[in-house]
Enzyme design. Structure first.
Site, PDB file in Angstrom:
ATOM      1  CE  LYS A  86      -0.332   0.273   5.064  1.00 41.31           C
ATOM      2  NZ  LYS A  86      -1.344   0.032   5.912  1.00 41.31           N
ATOM      3  CG  ASP A  87       3.805   1.997   2.964  1.00 44.67           C
ATOM      4  OD1 ASP A  87       2.875   2.954   2.813  1.00 44.67           O
ATOM      5  OD2 ASP A  87       4.723   1.332   3.733  1.00 44.67           O
ATOM      6  CB  ALA A 131      -0.421   8.863   9.631  1.00 44.81           C
ATOM      7  CG  LEU A 133      -5.379  11.828   3.932  1.00 42.68           C
ATOM      8  CD1 LEU A 133      -5.369  12.654   2.379  1.00 42.68           C
ATOM      9  CD2 LEU A 133      -5.880  12.874   5.484  1.00 42.68           C
ATOM     10  NE  ARG A 134      -7.487   2.571   4.134  1.00 36.30           N
ATOM     11  CZ  ARG A 134      -8.382   1.941   5.103  1.00 36.30           C
ATOM     12  NH1 ARG A 134      -9.018   1.362   5.120  1.00 36.30           N
ATOM     13  NH2 ARG A 134      -6.645   1.772   5.833  1.00 36.30           N
ATOM     14  NE  ARG A 135      -6.302   2.066   8.210  1.00 43.28           N
ATOM     15  CZ  ARG A 135      -4.790   1.595   8.778  1.00 43.28           C
ATOM     16  NH1 ARG A 135      -3.875   2.592   8.686  1.00 43.28           N
ATOM     17  NH2 ARG A 135      -4.265   0.405   8.201  1.00 43.28           N
ATOM     18  NE  ARG A 152       4.188   9.883   9.492  1.00 41.90           N
ATOM     19  CZ  ARG A 152       4.383  10.135   8.770  1.00 41.90           C
ATOM     20  NH1 ARG A 152       5.097  11.737   8.579  1.00 41.90           N
ATOM     21  NH2 ARG A 152       5.655   9.444   8.738  1.00 41.90           N
ATOM     22  CG  ASN A 154       7.640   2.319  15.049  1.00 41.44           C
ATOM     23  OD1 ASN A 154       7.073   2.918  15.800  1.00 41.44           O
ATOM     24  ND2 ASN A 154       9.162   2.509  15.508  1.00 41.44           N
ATOM     25  CB  VAL A 155       3.612  -0.459  14.721  1.00 38.74           C
ATOM     26  CG1 VAL A 155       2.314  -1.160  15.816  1.00 38.74           C
ATOM     27  CG2 VAL A 155       2.785  -0.730  13.376  1.00 38.74           C
ATOM     28  NE  ARG A 158       1.592   5.054  12.709  1.00 40.84           N
ATOM     29  CZ  ARG A 158       1.033   5.265  11.307  1.00 40.84           C
ATOM     30  NH1 ARG A 158      -0.293   4.690  11.400  1.00 40.84           N
ATOM     31  NH2 ARG A 158       1.850   5.481  10.422  1.00 40.84           N
ATOM     32  CB  CYS A 245      -1.527   9.146   0.854  1.00 34.45           C
ATOM     33  SG  CYS A 245       0.327  10.195   0.730  1.00 34.45           S
TER      34      CYS A 245
END
Length: 308
Positions: A86-87, A131, A133-135, A152, A154-155, A158, A245
């Site tokens: 997805k990136d 981070a 826009l879709r979510r 923003r 990494n996992v 967050r 994005c």
């Protein structure tokens, strides 16, 4: 053959990126009957890793996570590069090609919150950090009263910010949580019909120089054809819409027997308006299916849809 190639895998340095690179290395080692230590992993810092104070849509888009890896491939510093699919930008440099994808993980978004087991359960005015826009648009579509804040990092970063109370909830890809052994953090897994995944979500993509036939031959045993067909549909859809994005878009294709089923959604950033399409076609028509769905929605959405 793999020994002769001296494979070097380029990757970002985040824990998730490294987990994906190690998964690729293990699969290659097993497929070719060699020790994993014979395949080198090379960490490359990207522009996207250095920008944490604003959304990527404002900083230059998805290419910020791939540009330095593309350059390393072109210069011969690495043989292949591994990415979260997805990136990957819709358009790649002419010299770079996607060789294929590893078998896709679960595509669902995970809801994580100490306050509510689902977005519908959050208190009015609560803050959801993301981070994406879709979510953000999908949360606002479901709960217009909620506030959305940029989250923003990494996992693990967050999750730490959530635990510290900087936000009341967040959403992350279940696939990433699983690859990090953190799937237990999820309070709920959101239905793909309600929260349509991002194009490429859950898939690991492998890129190389477009003329590197040896790399393609080495990768062939570990690439997954069903994931490749699904991603061909999703990426073709994005290409028609010029999706990036900067645009709240969900796109999910999956194999159903000999056919591909495709569901896509385009939203206004504030969630107040959205357009959806569902289509099916024979699997061999993957790209054409995505293009047709993209043209349909392009004809339906107003020109100002992406303005909040």
């Amino acid at each position: 053959m793999l020994q002769d190639l001296k494979l070097r895998i380029g990757t970002r340095g985040s824990p998730l990126a490294l987990a994906q690179a190690h998964e690729l290395r293990q699969r290659l080692a097993l497929a070719h009957g060699v020790g994993a230590e014979t395949i080198e992993i090379v960490i490359i810092r990207t522009s996207g890793d250095a920008i944490l104070d604003r959304p990527l849509s404002e900083a230059g888009g998805k290419g910020l996570f791939t540009k330095e890896l593309d350059l390393a491939l072109m210069r011969g510093e690495v043989t292949i590069a591994v990415h979260s699919a997805k990136d990957l930008p819709t358009l790649l440099p002419e010299e770079i090609a996607i060789l294929g994808y590893l078998p896709r993980e679960d595509v669902r978004d995970a809801w994580i919150s100490p306050h509510a087991p689902h977005p519908l359960g959050l208190a009015p005015g609560a803050v959801v950090g993301t981070a994406s826009l879709r979510r953000a648009a999908m949360v606002r579509r479901l709960r217009p009263d909620l506030r959305v804040a940029l989250l923003r990092g990494n996992v693990q970063t967050r999750l730490a910010k959530l635990a510290a109370g900087e936000v009341d909830a967040t959403l992350l890809a279940l696939a990433g949580l699983k690859r990090l052994g953190l799937e237990g953090q999820a309070n709920a897994l959101l239905d793909v019909n309600e929260f349509v995944p991002a194009a490429g979500q859950g898939a690991i993509a492998v890129t190389a120089r477009a003329d590197d036939r040896a790399a393609l031959s080495a990768l062939a045993p570990v690439l997954d054809s069903a994931t490749g067909l699904a991603l061909a549909t999703e990426r073709a859809f994005l290409h028609v819409l010029d999706g990036s994005c900067k645009t709240p878009i969900g796109a999910f294709a999956q194999i159903d027997g000999a056919n591909l089923d495709f569901h896509a959604i385009v939203l206004r950033p504030d969630g107040s308006e959205h357009f959806e399409t569902r289509r099916s076609a024979p699997a061999e028509q993957a790209a054409a299916l995505g293009e047709a769905a993209g043209r349909e929605l392009l004809a339906r959405i107003p020109s100002n849809l992406f303005e909040d």
